[in-house]
Design an enzyme around this catalytic site. Sequence first.
Site, PDB file in Angstrom:
ATOM      1  N   GLU A  23       0.791  -1.271   0.070  1.00  0.00           N
ATOM      2  CA  GLU A  23      -0.097  -0.027   0.068  1.00  0.00           C
ATOM      3  C   GLU A  23       1.085   1.336   0.124  1.00  0.00           C
ATOM      4  O   GLU A  23       2.154   1.338   0.535  1.00  0.00           O
ATOM      5  CB  GLU A  23      -0.760   0.179   1.321  1.00  0.00           C
ATOM      6  CG  GLU A  23      -0.091  -0.131   2.430  1.00  0.00           C
ATOM      7  CD  GLU A  23      -0.629   0.858   3.363  1.00  0.00           C
ATOM      8  OE1 GLU A  23      -0.994   1.840   3.327  1.00  0.00           O
ATOM      9  OE2 GLU A  23      -0.378   0.675   4.696  1.00  0.00           O
ATOM     10  N   LYS A  84      -5.163  10.739   0.360  1.00  0.00           N
ATOM     11  CA  LYS A  84      -5.384   9.338   1.051  1.00  0.00           C
ATOM     12  C   LYS A  84      -6.573   8.793   0.332  1.00  0.00           C
ATOM     13  O   LYS A  84      -7.633   9.171   0.798  1.00  0.00           O
ATOM     14  CB  LYS A  84      -5.406   9.497   2.638  1.00  0.00           C
ATOM     15  CG  LYS A  84      -5.772   8.458   3.319  1.00  0.00           C
ATOM     16  CD  LYS A  84      -5.758   8.670   4.873  1.00  0.00           C
ATOM     17  CE  LYS A  84      -6.331   7.153   5.415  1.00  0.00           C
ATOM     18  NZ  LYS A  84      -6.499   7.324   6.893  1.00  0.00           N
ATOM     19  N   VAL A 104      -4.865   0.453   2.638  1.00  0.00           N
ATOM     20  CA  VAL A 104      -5.062  -1.012   2.640  1.00  0.00           C
ATOM     21  C   VAL A 104      -6.397  -1.348   1.764  1.00  0.00           C
ATOM     22  O   VAL A 104      -6.472  -2.275   0.674  1.00  0.00           O
ATOM     23  CB  VAL A 104      -5.228  -1.703   3.906  1.00  0.00           C
ATOM     24  CG1 VAL A 104      -5.483  -3.409   3.692  1.00  0.00           C
ATOM     25  CG2 VAL A 104      -3.651  -1.553   4.602  1.00  0.00           C
ATOM     26  N   ASP A 136     -16.662   5.066  13.700  1.00  0.00           N
ATOM     27  CA  ASP A 136     -15.353   5.164  12.651  1.00  0.00           C
ATOM     28  C   ASP A 136     -15.081   3.495  12.571  1.00  0.00           C
ATOM     29  O   ASP A 136     -14.139   3.156  13.535  1.00  0.00           O
ATOM     30  CB  ASP A 136     -14.301   6.056  13.251  1.00  0.00           C
ATOM     31  CG  ASP A 136     -13.240   6.346  12.193  1.00  0.00           C
ATOM     32  OD1 ASP A 136     -13.352   5.641  11.145  1.00  0.00           O
ATOM     33  OD2 ASP A 136     -12.582   7.368  12.428  1.00  0.00           O
ATOM     34  N   SER A 138     -12.692   1.548   9.594  1.00  0.00           N
ATOM     35  CA  SER A 138     -12.005   1.425   8.436  1.00  0.00           C
ATOM     36  C   SER A 138     -12.638   0.608   7.490  1.00  0.00           C
ATOM     37  O   SER A 138     -13.232  -0.610   7.790  1.00  0.00           O
ATOM     38  CB  SER A 138     -10.567   0.970   8.811  1.00  0.00           C
ATOM     39  OG  SER A 138      -9.955   1.167   7.461  1.00  0.00           O
ATOM     40  N   ALA A 139     -12.666   1.172   6.033  1.00  0.00           N
ATOM     41  CA  ALA A 139     -13.176   0.122   5.136  1.00  0.00           C
ATOM     42  C   ALA A 139     -12.146  -0.713   4.778  1.00  0.00           C
ATOM     43  O   ALA A 139     -12.680  -1.786   4.130  1.00  0.00           O
ATOM     44  CB  ALA A 139     -13.410   1.090   3.860  1.00  0.00           C
ATOM     45  N   ASP A 140     -10.974  -0.896   5.424  1.00  0.00           N
ATOM     46  CA  ASP A 140     -10.124  -2.069   5.307  1.00  0.00           C
ATOM     47  C   ASP A 140     -10.850  -3.311   5.717  1.00  0.00           C
ATOM     48  O   ASP A 140     -10.637  -4.285   4.694  1.00  0.00           O
ATOM     49  CB  ASP A 140      -8.796  -1.923   6.293  1.00  0.00           C
ATOM     50  CG  ASP A 140      -7.850  -0.648   5.873  1.00  0.00           C
ATOM     51  OD1 ASP A 140      -8.071  -0.095   4.936  1.00  0.00           O
ATOM     52  OD2 ASP A 140      -6.834  -0.716   6.729  1.00  0.00           O
ATOM     53  N   LYS A 157      -3.617  -1.533  13.898  1.00  0.00           N
ATOM     54  CA  LYS A 157      -3.045  -0.424  14.725  1.00  0.00           C
ATOM     55  C   LYS A 157      -3.618  -0.355  16.218  1.00  0.00           C
ATOM     56  O   LYS A 157      -4.618  -0.202  16.484  1.00  0.00           O
ATOM     57  CB  LYS A 157      -3.202   1.003  14.104  1.00  0.00           C
ATOM     58  CG  LYS A 157      -2.242   0.857  12.613  1.00  0.00           C
ATOM     59  CD  LYS A 157      -2.215   2.082  12.013  1.00  0.00           C
ATOM     60  CE  LYS A 157      -3.596   2.308  11.454  1.00  0.00           C
ATOM     61  NZ  LYS A 157      -3.763   1.744   9.959  1.00  0.00           N
TER      62      LYS A 157
HETATM   63  N1  PSU Z   1      -0.310   0.833   8.859  1.00  0.00           N
HETATM   64  C1  PSU Z   1       0.667   1.752   9.053  1.00  0.00           C
HETATM   65  N2  PSU Z   1       0.855   2.882   8.706  1.00  0.00           N
HETATM   66  C2  PSU Z   1      -0.357   3.479   8.040  1.00  0.00           C
HETATM   67  C3  PSU Z   1      -1.528   2.622   7.538  1.00  0.00           C
HETATM   68  C4  PSU Z   1      -1.385   1.337   8.131  1.00  0.00           C
HETATM   69  O1  PSU Z   1       1.783   1.124   9.734  1.00  0.00           O
HETATM   70  O2  PSU Z   1      -0.430   4.597   7.796  1.00  0.00           O
HETATM   71  C5  PSU Z   1      -2.637   3.211   6.780  1.00  0.00           C
HETATM   72  C6  PSU Z   1      -3.292   2.040   5.841  1.00  0.00           C
HETATM   73  O3  PSU Z   1      -2.983   2.548   4.570  1.00  0.00           O
HETATM   74  C7  PSU Z   1      -4.540   1.500   6.471  1.00  0.00           C
HETATM   75  C8  PSU Z   1      -5.201   3.106   6.783  1.00  0.00           C
HETATM   76  O4  PSU Z   1      -5.251   1.174   5.350  1.00  0.00           O
HETATM   77  O5  PSU Z   1      -3.582   3.466   7.600  1.00  0.00           O
HETATM   78  C9  PSU Z   1      -6.244   2.980   7.763  1.00  0.00           C
HETATM   79  O6  PSU Z   1      -6.662   4.411   7.771  1.00  0.00           O
HETATM   80  P1  PSU Z   1      -8.503   4.535   7.990  1.00  0.00           P
HETATM   81  O7  PSU Z   1      -8.322   4.230   9.456  1.00  0.00           O
HETATM   82  O8  PSU Z   1      -8.508   6.044   8.028  1.00  0.00           O
HETATM   83  O9  PSU Z   1      -9.364   3.720   7.129  1.00  0.00           O
HETATM   84 MN    MN Z   2     -11.924   6.166   9.483  1.00  0.00          MN
END
Ligand code: PSU
Ligand code: MN
Length: 298
Positions: A23, A84, A104, A136, A138-140, A157
């Site tokens: 990614e 992003k 992701v 909230d 993530s769409a992941d 995370k």
């Molecule tokens: N893992 C890391 N650093 C990051 C991310 C993941 O060590 O910056 C990123 C990835 O791209 C993941 C995103 O998909 O953070 C998730 O963001 P959000 O929670 O807004 O979906």
């Molecule tokens: Mn989010």
Amino acid sequence: MRITVASEVQKALAAHGPVVALESTVIAHGLPRPRNLETAHALEADIRALGVTPATIALHDGHAIVGAGDVLLERLASEDGVAKASLRDLGPVLAARTLGATTVAATVDIAARAGVQVVATGGIGGVHRGFERSLDESADLEAIAHNPVCVVSAGAKLVLDLALTLERLETLGVPVVGYGTDEFPAFYVRSSGLPLAHRVNDALGAARIAKEQLARGAGMLVAVPIPAAASLDHDEIEDEVMRAIGAAERAGVRGAELTPYLLRALGEATGGRALEANVALLRANARVAAQLALALCA
Ligand code: PSU
Ligand code: MN
């Protein structure tokens, strides 16, 4: 979607050779300069050293790029205002023909379309702490559930609600397979205390499960604990996470900005130790992903 696959990646895919997608949000928004570009190169080198072709995914000039070259990597790492791009942003960023770093979720979507079966990242996004107020998530998680791709990460995370994240993955039918562990790893820390239903001890074991799961048209998560030498003290980093979340709330940071904000705050609060841990786990995951890609081809 117009997908441009780098010739090296095209060749590897045509020969049914091993490929690992990476990614790019972690490069553009997850790590500070200049560590971000160094890490992007290091991840690709780690994967190549195992005889596997890396394919960093990003959006450029209206195309989804599978296998960003050095020029694009450098732009992703150094330009201000790189989008992003998560799933909801794919259409808009492609239409605007602007530069976009894929999360992701977006990376998994594009990898699946290109026929890449393995994606490496640091930690996936998931259910945020305080979900009951922010909704909230993530769409992941949905992206992994709906695409035949195996994601290799150090769990989710630590800034997230890991227990709720595991619950959602269960509901979505995503197997979370511990790589040499019975517990869900906690990103900077090797264990979360949350038990996993499935475990493998090597890439071959992960590949056996991946073959079944991907054939169903669905994805899975291989959860790799951070190398012990790089892991942080649980209680110390947990305190910093709570402080960072408090600061984000007071500053009104939410949505797509929240994850990059928290990662930056943790890097600063730990004098860079969180950053070093992040880089170490990214590299460890890239290597496991490469071994998994090799095992899937064998
Ligand atoms: N893992 C890391 N650093 C990051 C991310 C993941 O060590 O910056 C990123 C990835 O791209 C993941 C995103 O998909 O953070 C998730 O963001 P959000 O929670 O807004 O979906
Ligand atoms: Mn989010």
